[in-house]
Design an enzyme around this catalytic site. Structure first.
Site, PDB file in Angstrom:
ATOM      1  N   CYS A  16     -23.193  10.818  66.870  1.00 52.72           N
ATOM      2  CA  CYS A  16     -22.035  10.586  67.711  1.00 52.72           C
ATOM      3  C   CYS A  16     -22.482  10.271  69.139  1.00 52.72           C
ATOM      4  CB  CYS A  16     -21.083  11.785  67.704  1.00 52.72           C
ATOM      5  SG  CYS A  16     -19.456  11.400  68.404  1.00 52.72           S
ATOM      6  N   GLU A 123     -22.455   5.089  64.484  1.00 52.98           N
ATOM      7  CA  GLU A 123     -23.710   5.656  64.005  1.00 52.98           C
ATOM      8  C   GLU A 123     -24.631   4.496  63.630  1.00 52.98           C
ATOM      9  OE1 GLU A 123     -24.465   8.592  64.361  1.00 52.98           O
ATOM     10  OE2 GLU A 123     -22.682   9.856  64.196  1.00 52.98           O
TER      11      GLU A 123
END
Length: 241
Positions: A16, A123
């Site tokens: 994240c 990601e």
């Protein structure tokens, strides 16, 4: 010899590391059921973005000591002064397995629980130099509310140690194929409870572990490598590659 880090909650399995806040600030307030008066002056001047990195100052939602709701701009990244003196790295995430009890984040688990409003996060998979970015969002494409911890206190002058981190948990289901960690994402109702100053720390931990939205609430897909460059922005970054 024990080679584990002195503060396991800082284990650098970074995830994240980039989010989107591409809606207007008022859209997140509305989704949470907050009034527009909760929007701080500086926060009201910030533009939406499809590429929000650590060390920037995104929107952060929290409750004041008197219970009033507020949205401010807060630095993404945190390290207390004693940790800086020890040479420990700046943290952008806090692992739920250790954050509630570890020295680094424990004070903020009690009185610094906040929410990062977002529309999704990125990601990367693959080898260095050939990493493929993925975008993860709710299947409903509604705003999401990420659990956060912050040292920011309204009315107190921010210093170099003022900032926030996003709380993460182990990934489950197919989401593991993209990364083995994921942010703790709440519904608006649970996000409001997480920010409740009257909620005891142990109940906040139970909330984060038991009510975070499950993997099947999300969808993820490959996106352009343009997102790799922090200076790039625009809706094309979240379009399927």
């Amino acid at each position: 010899m024990d080679n584990s880090p002195p503060f396991p909650e800082l284990a650098r399995n970074i995830m994240c590391g980039r989010i989107t806040q591409h809606r207007k600030a008022t859209a997140y307030l509305t989704e949470m059921g907050w009034d527009a008066s909760a929007l701080g002056e500086q926060a009201g001047r910030r533009s939406p973005s499809w590429n929000v990195p650590p060390s920037s100052s995104p929107w952060l939602m929290h409750r004041l000591a008197d219970g009033r709701e507020h949205m401010d701009l807060v630095h993404w990244g945190y390290r207390p002064s004693w940790a800086a003196e020890k040479g420990l790295p700046l943290a952008i995430n806090a692992r739920i397995e250790k954050a509630a009890s570890g020295a680094f984040f424990r004070p903020h688990w009690k009185s610094g629980r906040a929410i990062v409003p977002a529309d999704g996060w990125y990601e990367w998979t693959g080898e260095k130099g050939h990493k493929q970015p993925w975008y993860i969002r709710l299947r409903s494409d509604q705003p999401m509310f990420l659990a956060a911890l912050t040292s920011y206190r309204p009315g107190k002058e921010p210093d170099e140690n003022t900032g926030f981190v996003i709380v993460t948990a182990a990934a489950e289901g197919g989401m593991v194929d993209v990364h083995d960690r994921r942010p703790v994402v709440f519904s608006p109702e649970d996000a409001a409870l997480w920010m409740d100053n009257e909620l005891p720390p142990e109940q906040a931990e139970y909330l984060a572990r038991s009510t975070a939205l499950p993997p099947d609430a999300f969808e993820w897909y490959k996106v352009t490598r343009d997102v790799n460059r922090v200076g790039n922005d625009g809706v094309h970054l979240i379009e399927p590659a």
